[in-house]
Write an enzyme that holds these catalytic residues in place. Structure first.
Site, PDB file in Angstrom:
ATOM      1  N   ASP A 141       0.827  -1.200   0.000  1.00  0.00           N
ATOM      2  CA  ASP A 141       0.000   0.000   0.000  1.00  0.00           C
ATOM      3  C   ASP A 141       0.868   1.259   0.000  1.00  0.00           C
ATOM      4  OD1 ASP A 141      -2.649   1.387   0.501  1.00  0.00           O
ATOM      5  OD2 ASP A 141      -1.567   1.977   2.313  1.00  0.00           O
ATOM      6  N   GLU A 161       1.649  -0.448  -5.010  1.00  0.00           N
ATOM      7  CA  GLU A 161       0.729   0.634  -5.330  1.00  0.00           C
ATOM      8  C   GLU A 161       1.632   1.851  -5.532  1.00  0.00           C
ATOM      9  OE1 GLU A 161      -3.367   2.660  -3.683  1.00  0.00           O
ATOM     10  OE2 GLU A 161      -1.784   2.248  -2.233  1.00  0.00           O
TER      11      GLU A 161
END
Length: 699
Positions: free
Chosen positions: A344, A380
């Site tokens: 993330d 990401e």
């Protein structure tokens, strides 16, 4: 009576049970004293000072202490918040290396290290122990049998992003006591759905133990997505059907069951920040252990440097933070047998100093680690800091969520002008982003929808977000949805609108699955799941987010499974190398061809035509550049893909005989249209508005 204490060892960090007792080890460079706090079944606390210190690691071995033991730490040390020192021994702290964590935070003022509502530099000396979770000693033993890594090649991977609770909470075939749990996800009914769909890997939204946000609980809401970690080694206990003593074994059982079905398990991990927030947040773990080591501080140390939008960022310059992350990754691979990670806001991990740096220590450690470097790594590739959008800029080991793919494909299928050239790049693996650094098409994780944003059903049903249920007056969530409601906002019975929505869903899914790169399906899209236009359902731990299996769109599910199977059957749709646009061998056709609807090859001017929304693509399967696992050259059928994003039908002329003499329809997104019998070169083929047809060359 206090248990006996032996010196123990400074490594490994955390609580390590060996069958005789447990070794406890905690890093803190700023501590003056460290107390290990053990809790009995009644919750009574017993404190033991750790007197052994090696390399700033405080440690002891306690014979007779074993699995199930609840514990925490109290760290005595300097409290000068204006320079970043926030030790406070009245706050019970979670072990950063805890393998299991029991309980939630109760949002009492005593969990804060300062008087809540007052000056964060003032010290608040009330005991937080009644209101915070306990770390738990776990057993390392589990019967894995013959379980081993599947190592599905990247180019053969089909990802399925899913949420443990949301996937199973309303599944009628999963026993009620297992719904919403790791054991529930391992149920045969869920495995059967995944294997029917044809996915090869599940990408689990965060399962590291996370905290329910104070602001959300005050509104009667809950953190559903889980991007608020406090324990990077502990499976989130709320997803356990077997209880905290068995949560580790239950998660291992899920992984083992998935592997038996041929499905890899990839974790969405949140190493960029923790649940402690900024200087006004609670003291739960890292802040009280060694604030300046674990966090990036600003303005002399009182405040926190934040590129994540959560209040803090982990300090990627400190060796013990890097060790924490690498130790966590190794643990999940070696002990929990997971197959990879999706990071993330991965750009934050690359900020060793201020800017995003591909040569940061984090990437160096991943590169040289013999365990972590061998699993699937997905970034990401952005964060909220300056220069944080880094699509295409990660190292060669990494694949990336391709946000450019999402945006372009959405634009194309909503009829946006001047998208054809960009659409061609996305369809063929985004060589403009990844080819220049020697990467392969599988560097691109292609997606049209993900947890963050509209579902596929909502993407074709809403022009704008409808997030009022989140309690933020509809200000939260992105406004850049690139969606179109197909003629009516939200639910409708208009048959024409419903027909358009169905066509667009099929076109979007077909494009995703037949693009070069790694496709990722958002859970529930294959059964028509809607969140009623909510594009930021992070706090909707309820039936808005949980999949409604009783109302599953079985027809669309069958279509999705058919397209996945079609992709899996044909290597030409999952090449390991980019197209060259040149003949594979002298005198043969090029590996790819581009055509206008009239059957002529595309020119430079055609690519720039703003009104053009139809395209033919020839994929040459005669001799693929990728050998199989035994080194043999691959051959496949050759295909012609016809895309039509116009709202009206378009008639395509099949290309000249040199590309193929006869063509047979293999796949169409509109059931009542398509080539029923082989057609000769130059023949006319009608492609429905907002439709796709795939034809196979038969001679």
């Amino acid at each position: 009576m206090k248990p006996e204490m032996w010196p123990g060892h400074p490594y490994p960090l955390g609580a390590s049970y060996d069958g005789v007792g447990t070794n406890f080890a905690l890093f803190s460079e700023v501590a003056d004293r460290v107390e290990l706090c053990l809790f009995d079944e009644s919750g009574k606390e017993q404190r033991h000072e750790l007197t052994e210190v090696d390399g700033y690691v405080w440690h002891s071995f306690l014979p007779g202490i074993g699995p199930g033991q609840r514990y925490g730490y109290r760290v005595h040390g300097p409290h000068y918040p204006e320079i970043g020192l926030r030790c406070n021994e009245t706050k019970l702290l979670v072990d950063p290396y805890a393998r299991a964590i029991d309980g939630e935070v109760t949002w009492d003022p005593d969990v804060y290290g300062y008087p809540l509502g007052g000056d964060d530099r003032q010290r608040h000396d009330a005991d937080s122990a009644p209101y915070v979770p306990r770390s738990v000693v776990t057993s390392p033993w589990f019967e894995w049998g013959d379980d081993r890594p599947l190592r599905t090649p990247w180019h053969e991977t089909v990802l399925y992003e899913c949420h443990v609770k949301g996937l199973t909470m309303r599944h009628p075939e999963v026993p009620e006591h297992l719904r919403g749990t790791y054991a529930g996800m391992a149920h045969p009914a869920v495995i059967e759905h995944l294997t029917r769909l044809g996915v090869t890997a599940v990408e689990l939204m965060p399962v590291h133990h996370f905290v329910q946000d104070h602001a959300l609980t005050d509104k009667g809401l809950r953190n559903y997505w889980g991007y608020n970690s406090i324990g990077f080694f502990a499976p989130h206990v709320d997803y356990s059907a077997w209880g905290v003593e068995q949560v580790v074994s239950e998660f291992k059982y899920l992984v083992k069951t998935m592997h038996q079905a041929g499905i890899e398990v990839i974790l969405d991990v949140v190493y960029n920040h923790t649940a402690e927030g900024n200087q006004l947040g609670p003291t739960l773990s890292f802040r009280g252990i060694d604030n300046p080591a674990y966090y990036r501080l600003a303005d002399g140390g009182r405040y926190y440097f934040d590129t994540t939008g959560t209040g803090n960022s982990l300090n990627m310059r400190h060796p013990h933070v890097l060790q924490l992350i690498i130790d966590s990754l190794r643990y999940w691979v070696s002990e929990m047998h997971v197959d990879g990670f999706r990071f993330d806001l991965a750009a934050s991990l690359a900020r060793q100093f201020h800017e995003v740096d591909r040569l940061s220590a984090f990437f160096d450690l991943i590169q040289v680690d013999p365990v972590v470097s061998q699993v699937k790594l997905i970034a990401e590739p952005w964060d909220l800091g300056e220069g944080g959008y880094q699509v295409g800029n990660f190292p060669t080991l990494w694949s990336e969520w391709n946000g450019r793919y999402r945006d372009t494909v959405r634009d194309y299928w909503r009829g946006h002008d001047r998208t054809l050239a960009d659409f061609a790049y996305r369809l063929t693996g985004s060589s403009d982003l990844y080819g220049r650094t020697g990467r392969r098409p599988y560097a691109s994780v292609n997606f049209v929808t993900a947890h963050d944003g509209f579902t596929l059903a909502d993407l074709v049903s809403y022009d704008r977000k409808h997030n009022k249920a989140n309690g933020e007056d509809n200000y939260d969530g992105t406004d850049d949805n690139r969606s179109w409601n197909s003629g009516a906002e939200g639910p409708t019975r208009d048959p024409e609108v419903l027909k358009i929505r169905d066509r667009r869903r099929r076109a979007l899914m077909t494009t995703l699955l037949l693009s070069q790169g790694v496709p990722m399906i958002r859970h529930g899209d294959e059964i028509g799941h809607s969140q009623k236009g909510n594009n930021n359902a992070y706090c909707q731990d309820n039936e808005l987010s949980w999949l409604d299996w009783k109302r599953a769109d079985q027809e669309f599910l069958a279509f999705c499974a058919e397209v996945v199977r079609f992709r899996n059957d044909h290597p030409v749709f999952k090449r390991r190398r980019f197209f060259e646009g040149e003949p594979i061998f002298s005198g043969e056709l090029s590996d790819i061809g581009w055509f206008r609807p009239d059957g002529k090859e595309m020119t430079d001017d055609d690519w720039q035509a703003g009104f053009a929304k139809s395209l033919g693509v020839f994929l040459n399967g005669d001799a693929l550049p990728d050998p199989d696992r035994r080194g043999r050259r691959l051959h496949d059928d050759s295909f012609l893909l016809l895309f039509n994003a116009h709202h009206e039908d378009v008639t395509f002329a099949l290309p000249s005989r040199k590309w193929g003499r006869r063509w047979q329809a293999e796949l169409t997104t509109v059931a009542d249209q398509g080539v029923r019998r082989p057609r000769a070169a130059g023949s006319k083929v009608t492609v429905a508005g907002r439709g796709v047809q795939v034809l196979r060359r038969v001679n």
